[in-house]
Design a protein around this motif. Structure first.
Motif, mmCIF file in Angstrom:
data_model
loop_
_atom_site.group_PDB
_atom_site.id
_atom_site.type_symbol
_atom_site.label_atom_id
_atom_site.label_comp_id
_atom_site.label_asym_id
_atom_site.label_seq_id
_atom_site.Cartn_x
_atom_site.Cartn_y
_atom_site.Cartn_z
ATOM 1 N N ALA A 53 0.820 -1.201 0.000
ATOM 2 C CA ALA A 53 0.000 0.000 0.000
ATOM 3 C C ALA A 53 0.863 1.264 0.000
ATOM 4 O O ALA A 53 0.556 2.250 -0.681
ATOM 5 C CB ALA A 53 -0.928 -0.015 1.205
ATOM 6 N N PHE A 54 1.969 1.246 0.774
ATOM 7 C CA PHE A 54 2.838 2.414 0.879
ATOM 8 C C PHE A 54 4.284 1.969 0.667
ATOM 9 O O PHE A 54 5.005 1.666 1.624
ATOM 10 C CB PHE A 54 2.691 3.071 2.257
ATOM 11 C CG PHE A 54 1.274 3.488 2.574
ATOM 12 C CD1 PHE A 54 0.641 4.485 1.836
ATOM 13 C CD2 PHE A 54 0.573 2.877 3.590
ATOM 14 C CE1 PHE A 54 -0.656 4.856 2.128
ATOM 15 C CE2 PHE A 54 -0.727 3.246 3.886
ATOM 16 C CZ PHE A 54 -1.349 4.242 3.140
ATOM 17 N N PRO A 55 4.738 1.923 -0.578
ATOM 18 C CA PRO A 55 6.082 1.389 -0.849
ATOM 19 C C PRO A 55 7.202 2.379 -0.572
ATOM 20 O O PRO A 55 8.364 2.015 -0.670
ATOM 21 C CB PRO A 55 6.008 1.035 -2.338
ATOM 22 C CG PRO A 55 4.997 1.980 -2.900
ATOM 23 C CD PRO A 55 3.973 2.186 -1.821
ATOM 24 N N HIS A 56 6.932 3.627 -0.259
ATOM 25 C CA HIS A 56 7.911 4.709 -0.063
ATOM 26 C C HIS A 56 8.618 5.050 -1.369
ATOM 27 O O HIS A 56 8.478 6.149 -1.889
ATOM 28 C CB HIS A 56 8.929 4.363 1.021
ATOM 29 C CG HIS A 56 9.930 5.477 1.256
ATOM 30 N ND1 HIS A 56 9.560 6.690 1.786
ATOM 31 C CD2 HIS A 56 11.268 5.551 0.999
ATOM 32 C CE1 HIS A 56 10.622 7.476 1.864
ATOM 33 N NE2 HIS A 56 11.678 6.808 1.391
ATOM 34 N N ASP A 57 9.365 4.122 -1.922
ATOM 35 C CA ASP A 57 10.063 4.373 -3.185
ATOM 36 C C ASP A 57 9.925 3.121 -4.052
ATOM 37 O O ASP A 57 10.706 2.177 -3.900
ATOM 38 C CB ASP A 57 11.540 4.692 -2.931
ATOM 39 C CG ASP A 57 12.267 5.096 -4.217
ATOM 40 O OD1 ASP A 57 13.467 5.389 -4.136
ATOM 41 O OD2 ASP A 57 11.627 5.103 -5.298
ATOM 42 N N PRO A 58 8.942 3.092 -4.980
ATOM 43 C CA PRO A 58 8.736 1.871 -5.785
ATOM 44 C C PRO A 58 9.951 1.498 -6.614
ATOM 45 O O PRO A 58 10.151 0.339 -6.941
ATOM 46 C CB PRO A 58 7.526 2.227 -6.669
ATOM 47 C CG PRO A 58 6.855 3.358 -5.947
ATOM 48 C CD PRO A 58 7.922 4.121 -5.268
ATOM 49 N N ASP A 59 10.760 2.473 -6.973
ATOM 50 C CA ASP A 59 11.940 2.171 -7.796
ATOM 51 C C ASP A 59 13.052 1.532 -6.990
ATOM 52 O O ASP A 59 13.990 0.975 -7.556
ATOM 53 C CB ASP A 59 12.450 3.463 -8.463
ATOM 54 C CG ASP A 59 11.420 4.054 -9.405
ATOM 55 O OD1 ASP A 59 11.379 5.282 -9.546
ATOM 56 O OD2 ASP A 59 10.644 3.269 -10.006
ATOM 57 N N ASP A 60 13.002 1.662 -5.683
ATOM 58 C CA ASP A 60 14.036 1.068 -4.824
ATOM 59 C C ASP A 60 13.351 0.348 -3.662
ATOM 60 O O ASP A 60 13.181 0.901 -2.580
ATOM 61 C CB ASP A 60 14.972 2.155 -4.303
ATOM 62 C CG ASP A 60 16.089 1.558 -3.440
ATOM 63 O OD1 ASP A 60 16.742 2.324 -2.709
ATOM 64 O OD2 ASP A 60 16.302 0.317 -3.481
ATOM 65 N N PRO A 61 12.892 -0.919 -3.878
ATOM 66 C CA PRO A 61 12.127 -1.612 -2.826
ATOM 67 C C PRO A 61 12.911 -1.814 -1.538
ATOM 68 O O PRO A 61 12.337 -1.998 -0.479
ATOM 69 C CB PRO A 61 11.783 -2.967 -3.467
ATOM 70 C CG PRO A 61 11.949 -2.740 -4.946
ATOM 71 C CD PRO A 61 13.014 -1.713 -5.109
ATOM 72 N N ALA A 62 14.255 -1.795 -1.619
ATOM 73 C CA ALA A 62 15.072 -2.036 -0.425
ATOM 74 C C ALA A 62 15.616 -0.738 0.149
ATOM 75 O O ALA A 62 16.695 -0.708 0.735
ATOM 76 C CB ALA A 62 16.218 -2.996 -0.769
ATOM 77 N N VAL A 100 -4.421 14.886 -4.404
ATOM 78 C CA VAL A 100 -3.555 14.012 -3.619
ATOM 79 C C VAL A 100 -2.169 13.997 -4.242
ATOM 80 O O VAL A 100 -2.021 13.748 -5.449
ATOM 81 C CB VAL A 100 -4.119 12.584 -3.554
ATOM 82 C CG1 VAL A 100 -3.158 11.664 -2.802
ATOM 83 C CG2 VAL A 100 -5.488 12.590 -2.876
ATOM 84 N N VAL A 101 -1.154 14.257 -3.416
ATOM 85 C CA VAL A 101 0.229 14.242 -3.899
ATOM 86 C C VAL A 101 1.037 13.370 -2.952
ATOM 87 O O VAL A 101 0.677 13.176 -1.783
ATOM 88 C CB VAL A 101 0.811 15.675 -3.963
ATOM 89 C CG1 VAL A 101 0.046 16.534 -4.952
ATOM 90 C CG2 VAL A 101 0.823 16.309 -2.577
ATOM 91 N N MET A 102 2.158 12.822 -3.448
ATOM 92 C CA MET A 102 3.085 12.053 -2.626
ATOM 93 C C MET A 102 4.042 13.040 -1.961
ATOM 94 O O MET A 102 4.643 13.897 -2.633
ATOM 95 C CB MET A 102 3.865 11.039 -3.461
ATOM 96 C CG MET A 102 2.995 9.967 -4.100
ATOM 97 S SD MET A 102 2.118 8.968 -2.870
ATOM 98 C CE MET A 102 3.491 8.193 -2.058
ATOM 99 N N GLU A 103 4.176 12.943 -0.639
ATOM 100 C CA GLU A 103 4.998 13.897 0.100
ATOM 101 C C GLU A 103 5.772 13.146 1.164
ATOM 102 O O GLU A 103 5.220 12.310 1.884
ATOM 103 C CB GLU A 103 4.104 14.951 0.741
ATOM 104 C CG GLU A 103 4.886 16.012 1.515
ATOM 105 C CD GLU A 103 3.939 17.052 2.090
ATOM 106 O OE1 GLU A 103 3.804 17.101 3.325
ATOM 107 O OE2 GLU A 103 3.324 17.798 1.298
#
Length: 863
Positions: A53-62, A100-103
């Motif tokens: 639901a909240f991946p923080h950074d989808p391009d860097d899962p780790a 809605v924006v990602m912040e």
């Protein structure tokens, strides 16, 4: 009484964001504050993992933020304790004016485990606080302090000091009035209250109700652990520490606390409702804890008393209901057991009668076919027909045997055996019977116990189950045979009334075949029930297995799953006897003889056939049609070497009585019973009586010849031993009371028989320990012991016996001439060494030598 509090409403109305995860870190629920700060909908979150639901950074899962959050949650799962992330940057959706924006925001998170009844983590409660502005403020302060021109002129600061001082003085007067008013309210409050300062929880304030709760003592200025030492170990100090460190309040309902209300007095139970409310400073720091609550002891005791009365009443209702249910269940079970017992008894009686008559008919057919076979030498066509007919007789005999096995009326001759050794010995036979496309795997557990069963019948059971498994696998698959130790406890026996709790040896035969449906499993042990096509099976295989196991005192259980195979588990009773070696019985050549045999058979056709077979073997044959006429033949003085009698006989003299009277009149006569159905004449408890020889009908000419020759050969050996002793009978009769110690069952039996034939009284035991107990209980003239014994050696036994019983004479049997001297060189006195292997002459000489010494010792012994 206060109304129950609606914690769901508290959860929803809380201004602090909360959400709940399960063990797989999937959303279970979240409150409105959490949905507001994450710009999310509850239905979009439930069932999804937190990181999905909240991946923080989808391009860097780790990424580091995800890793910090995952590690915190993992610590909660493994350690089952609360975990706090003081500061974690994490990107979440935010509702702005433009949408809605990602912040990226800064969060402080607490993860609290919710445990189930087993103490495992069932859910994780997350409480988060948005500290972005605080973090930004701290950064701004650091920026100003690092700026070279960032100060406020000193004169401007001093200009307003006086004005502010006047304002502060006025405010202080108002605050004093307000403080006194609040203090009166604090003291007079009906609930207990106190204020604790700092991480040590030092008492700042405590009202009258609090002193009444804990006992009037000096509290102010003392840390809680010093002021209330008796509360240590009850969990309250740890709760205070948790509230102080987390900043989260704690609400307790009906919690038990033990306090010492008087110095040196006993601990008293109190029950309290309370809240530990953290005192938050303007900067978000926790400076202390405010405690407020109510003493619910009187209410709790009243509720407990009411609950006890209610529980007692409910227990009485449950007990009565359970008694009624058990009574009804027992009645149904008893009815079912009675019907099953009546059914089995009826089938058993029918089976026994049918088997007896059927086997007699088969015996007539078989005997005549075998006699006819000798007249068709050179006629291959006639011999093929005879072989076909004899094969049909054998199949009929197997059918009758299976019927008797199902009815638990077959004569068993159980012996102690090692199941693992028996399975390994059958390996070649099983592989030939199953074919190359069936993989056979045997798993034998270490330290396997022995069991006591009929070896031949058990081999038939294993072969029968293996062939059934092959058919279930259509000739291709894997068959696993396992042997191990098993314990069936009282609970299992209660669920299976026919089972006796105890130690068993487990034999499990499993296949990878088609399996059984529950309906088939329920009927699998019924006689004549089969799922095989017509002509492929009688339906007696599993019923025979069931009957054999039950008759042997065991238990059988089927586990099967359609499409995945079947496992049949046989629980055979454990025995503490040493495993007996199977007798070597090869086909051998059919031998006859010239001895006299008395045949007792009421069926004329069977009698005629047996007489003709025995006559062809060279024996002199006498015949009788019932027990009374057979007894007349024996009492007439005619020499009879062997009595061959059917078990089921008409007339007043039954076959066991005939055998007993024949032995009394002719002590050296051998007795061989035959029957297609033994009833209870020579079989008791499903087992042949000791010393009874039985040849079951129908039997082949070769089986009859070998059995009779074996009995008569044993008779010859006994007569030879008596003949050898005849010249010595003129000597003084020196009967000895002998204690024989030998761990090998075969040697023990033969040595006992030889000593008995020599006229001595023998008691045989298998260990030195058992010999010691026997010597202490009854007198003996001679100790005859092997050197190598389990546990204590024969030499140690002899030394101890010679010291304790000076008149006792000792024979040591050994293949080592140093057995008397021993390794330490100390010779044993009054000991005769009998080298192994020894024969009858050597044994008699050793016994005579010991007898002479015993007689001499008796003469010199004081009276």
């Amino acid at each position: 009484m206060q109304e129950p509090f609606d914690f769901q409403t508290l959860f929803e109305l809380s201004p602090n964001p909360y959400m709940l995860l399960d063990r797989e870190l999937r959303f279970v629920t979240a409150n409105a504050a959490y949905l507001r700060v994450t710009a999310s909908q509850l239905e979009q979150l439930v069932g999804r993992t937190l990181f999905e639901a909240f991946p923080h950074d989808p391009d860097d899962p780790a990424n580091p933020s995800v890793r910090m959050l995952r590690e915190s949650l993992q610590r909660v799962l493994t350690q089952r304790t609360r975990d706090t992330l003081a500061l974690i940057p994490y990107r979440v959706p935010r509702q702005k004016d433009g949408g809605v924006v990602m912040e990226e925001r800064y969060w402080s998170a607490t993860h609290t485990p919710l445990l189930d009844g087993r103490g495992e983590v069932a859910f994780i409660l997350q409480h988060t606080m948005d500290v972005t502005e605080l973090q930004q403020l701290k950064q701004a302060v650091r920026d100003v302090e690092s700026s070279p021109d960032g100060g406020v002129p000193r004169t401007q600061l001093m200009g307003g000091v006086f004005a502010r001082a006047q304002a502060v003085q006025a405010a202080n007067l108002a605050l004093d009035d307000e403080r006194r008013h609040l203090r009166r309210m604090f003291e007079q409050a009906p609930g207990f209250m106190c204020s604790l300062r700092g991480p040590e929880h030092v008492f700042e304030l405590a009202n009258r109700a609090y002193h009444q709760l804990v006992g009037h003592r000096d509290l102010l200025g003392k840390p809680v652990r010093e002021a209330l030492p008796e509360v240590a170990g009850q969990g309250f100090f740890e709760l205070l520490d948790g509230v102080y460190s987390s900043g989260e309040p704690f609400i307790g309902r009906g919690m038990r606390v033990q306090v010492q209300r008087e110095p040196g007095g006993p601990l008293e139970d109190a029950f309290v409702d309370f809240i530990y409310q953290p005192v938050m400073e303007a900067d978000g720091r926790v400076s202390g804890i405010f405690v407020q609550g109510h003493d619910m002891t009187a209410q709790k005791r009243a509720e407990d008393e009411l609950a006890r009365h209610r529980e007692h009443l409910e227990e009485l209702v449950r007990e009565r209901t359970r008694a009624l249910e058990e009574s009804e269940a027992e009645r149904r079970q008893a009815e079912a057991a009675l019907l099953q017992a009546q059914k089995m008894e009826a089938v058993g009686k029918l089976t026994g009668g049918v088997a007896h008559d059927f086997n007699n008919l088969l015996q007539v057919v078989s005997g005549n076919l075998q006699l006819l076979e000798r007249d068709t030498v050179g006629d291959s066509r006639a011999r093929r027909r005879l072989e076909t007919a004899l094969g049909a007789v054998e199949r009929g005999a197997r059918l009758a045997s299976q019927l008797l096995a199902f009815a638990r009326r077959q004569p068993l001759a159980p012996t102690a055996l090692n199941l693992g050794r028996l399975v390994r010995d059958m390996d070649d036979l099983l592989r030939r019977a199953l074919g190359e496309d069936v993989e056979v795997e045997t798993v034998i557990a270490g330290g396997l116990w022995n069991t006591s069963v009929d070896r031949n019948q058990l081999e038939n059971v294993i072969l029968n189950l293996a062939i059934n498994a092959r058919d279930a696998m259509d000739g291709r698959g894997k068959l696993t045979i396992e042997a191990g130790n098993a314990m069936l406890d009282d609970h299992y026996a209660m669920l299976h009334p026919e089972v006796t709790a105890g130690q068993y040896v487990l034999l499990a035969i499993s296949d990878t075949g088609c399996g059984m449906t529950p309906e088939v499993m329920q009927r699998a042990f019924e006689p004549f029930f089969t799922t095989k096509p017509e002509g492929r099976g009688t339906g007696l295989g599993l019923s025979m297995v069931y009957g054999f196991v039950k008759q042997s005192g065991g238990h059988v259980k089927i586990y099967s799953e359609l499409g995945h195979g079947t496992s049949i588990k046989l629980y055979l009773p454990r025995t503490f006897q040493a495993a007996a070696q199977p007798a070597e019985s090869g086909p051998g050549q059919v031998e006859g003889g010239t001895e006299t045999i008395l045949v007792v058979e009421d069926d004329a056709a069977v009698r005629a056939t047996v007489v003709e077979v025995l006559t062809e073997l060279g024996y002199r044959v006498l015949k009788a049609h019932d027990g009374q006429s057979a007894l007349a033949v024996i009492q007439s003085g005619l020499p009879v070497d062997l009595l061959f009698t059917d078990v089921v006989m008409p007339g007043p003299v039954r076959s066991p009585e005939l055998a007993r009277l024949a032995k009394a009149h002719l002590p050296d006569i051998e007795v061989l019973f035959t029957s297609g159905y033994t009833e209870n004449a020579i079989v008791h408890g499903g087992r042949l009586d000791p010393g009874v020889s039985l040849l079951s009908k129908p039997y082949r000419r070769e089986d009859l010849a070998r059995k009779i020759r074996s009995l008569l050969r044993g008779r010859e050996q006994r007569l030879a031993a008596k003949t050898y002793r005849a010249p010595e009978e003129a000597k003084e009769n020196r009967t000895l009371r002998i204690l024989l110690v030998e761990d090998d069952a075969d040697i023990r039996e033969s040595a006992s028989e030889l000593m008995a034939d020599l006229g001595h009284t023998v008691r045989a035991v298998e260990s030195a320990e058992a010999a010691g107990e026997a010597l202490a209980k009854e007198p003996f003239d001679l100790l005859f012991t092997d050197v190598t014994l389990p546990g204590k050696s024969g030499r140690v036994l002899a030394r101890e016996a010679a010291r304790r019983y000076p008149a006792l004479r000792i024979i040591i049997a050994s293949g080592d001439s140093r057995a008397v001297a021993g390794e330490d060189g100390e010779a044993l006195e009054r000991v005769v060494l009998l080298p192994k292997p020894y024969d009858l002459n050597q044994m008699e000489r050793a016994l005579e030598q010991a007898a002479e010494e015993a007689t001499a010792a008796a003469r010199t012994r004081p009276t």
